[in-house]
Write an enzyme that holds these catalytic residues in place. Structure first.
Site, PDB file in Angstrom:
ATOM      1  N   PHE A  16      19.100  29.508  45.959  1.00  0.00           N
ATOM      2  CA  PHE A  16      17.701  29.097  45.838  1.00  0.00           C
ATOM      3  C   PHE A  16      16.743  30.259  46.064  1.00  0.00           C
ATOM      4  CE2 PHE A  16      14.118  26.098  46.737  1.00  0.00           C
ATOM      5  CZ  PHE A  16      14.224  25.373  45.567  1.00  0.00           C
ATOM      6  N   GLY A  17      17.115  31.410  45.500  1.00  0.00           N
ATOM      7  CA  GLY A  17      16.225  32.570  45.528  1.00  0.00           C
ATOM      8  C   GLY A  17      15.160  32.423  44.458  1.00  0.00           C
ATOM      9  N   ARG A  18      14.659  33.542  43.988  1.00  0.00           N
ATOM     10  CA  ARG A  18      13.578  33.545  42.996  1.00  0.00           C
ATOM     11  C   ARG A  18      13.916  32.717  41.759  1.00  0.00           C
ATOM     12  NH1 ARG A  18      12.962  36.645  38.650  1.00  0.00           N
ATOM     13  NH2 ARG A  18      14.648  38.015  39.292  1.00  0.00           N
ATOM     14  N   ILE A  19      15.112  32.906  41.221  1.00  0.00           N
ATOM     15  CA  ILE A  19      15.486  32.191  40.000  1.00  0.00           C
ATOM     16  C   ILE A  19      15.718  30.710  40.289  1.00  0.00           C
ATOM     17  CG2 ILE A  19      17.217  32.005  38.167  1.00  0.00           C
ATOM     18  CD1 ILE A  19      17.529  35.085  38.417  1.00  0.00           C
ATOM     19  N   THR A  94      24.533  30.199  34.971  1.00  0.00           N
ATOM     20  CA  THR A  94      23.838  31.383  34.467  1.00  0.00           C
ATOM     21  C   THR A  94      23.859  32.477  35.531  1.00  0.00           C
ATOM     22  OG1 THR A  94      21.688  30.567  35.215  1.00  0.00           O
ATOM     23  CG2 THR A  94      22.326  30.055  32.945  1.00  0.00           C
ATOM     24  N   ARG A  96      26.973  34.304  37.655  1.00  0.00           N
ATOM     25  CA  ARG A  96      28.002  35.294  37.356  1.00  0.00           C
ATOM     26  C   ARG A  96      29.286  34.540  37.024  1.00  0.00           C
ATOM     27  NH1 ARG A  96      24.497  38.316  36.470  1.00  0.00           N
ATOM     28  NH2 ARG A  96      23.794  40.030  37.740  1.00  0.00           N
ATOM     29  N   GLU A 125      34.319  38.320  31.194  1.00  0.00           N
ATOM     30  CA  GLU A 125      33.396  38.909  30.219  1.00  0.00           C
ATOM     31  C   GLU A 125      33.833  40.321  29.846  1.00  0.00           C
ATOM     32  OE1 GLU A 125      29.302  38.916  31.422  1.00  0.00           O
ATOM     33  OE2 GLU A 125      29.205  36.763  31.367  1.00  0.00           O
ATOM     34  N   HIS A 146      25.755  35.618  27.482  1.00  0.00           N
ATOM     35  CA  HIS A 146      25.134  36.296  28.626  1.00  0.00           C
ATOM     36  C   HIS A 146      23.739  36.811  28.246  1.00  0.00           C
ATOM     37  CE1 HIS A 146      26.033  38.609  32.538  1.00  0.00           C
ATOM     38  NE2 HIS A 146      24.763  38.333  32.458  1.00  0.00           N
TER      39      HIS A 146
END
Length: 182
Positions: A16-19, A94, A96, A125, A146
């Site tokens: 629940f950081g910036r993104i 979205t 990693r 990936e 990605h």
């Protein structure tokens, strides 16, 4: 096929950081109940952003849709957590590729436990598991290359951050966005 109303959904945000907070802000307009699991944030910060703080296992047991925004480097979604998810729920990654066990995810999708998944990142990936491609062809998974940050504004912001970090370093100060080797 029928979809579900977002307003009737409980959405769990892992990281629940910036993104994660940005996702919550956008979802709030739909009237979703938003849960957030982030061990680094105080509950007051989570509540102030309009979400209900919760533990990771409770989030997996309660949410209809789970959106992953945690840093990589640790497996957060294994067979056990996928088994906790509600039948018919959806997971979106979205973050990693290494935060989710793709084999366990594929099994959950094949067995019909999950209604679907959206993946912008992959465990190996740039290779994409052929079983995921098959599930995508069956309409059970949405796969993107990605590219969640591939906007003009996002790339300009990235470039600006690089310049700020270089200038800060050259001026003898600690750069604000350091990445240290693990």
């Amino acid at each position: 096929r029928r979809g579900r109303e977002l307003g009737a959904a409980t959405v769990g945000i892992v990281g629940f950081g910036r993104i994660g907070q940005g996702v919550a802000k956008r979802l709030s307009g739909f009237g979703c109940r938003i849960l957030a699991a982030d061990p680094f944030l105080p509950a007051e910060v989570v509540r102030a952003a309009g979400a209900v703080p919760t533990g990771l296992d409770e989030l997996f047991e309660t949410a209809d849709l789970i959106s992953l925004h945690a840093p990589g480097g640790q497996l957060l979604v294994d067979a056990g957590r996928l088994a906790r998810m509600r039948r018919g729920s959806v997971i979106v990654n979205t973050a990693r590729g290494d935060v989710i066990d793709e084999a366990a995810l594929i099994k959950s999708l094949r067995e019909g436990k999950l209604a679907g998944a959206g993946l912008d990142v992959f465990e190996n990936e740039p290779a994409v598991n052929p079983k995921l491609v098959k599930l995508a062809n069956e309409g059970k998974v949405v796969l993107l290359p990605h590219m969640s940050s591939a906007t003009i504004e996002g790339r300009i912001d990235m470039g600006d951050k690089v310049i700020i970090n270089i200038r800060t370093f050259i001026d003898g100060h600690r750069p604000p966005n350091r990445v240290l080797p693990g």
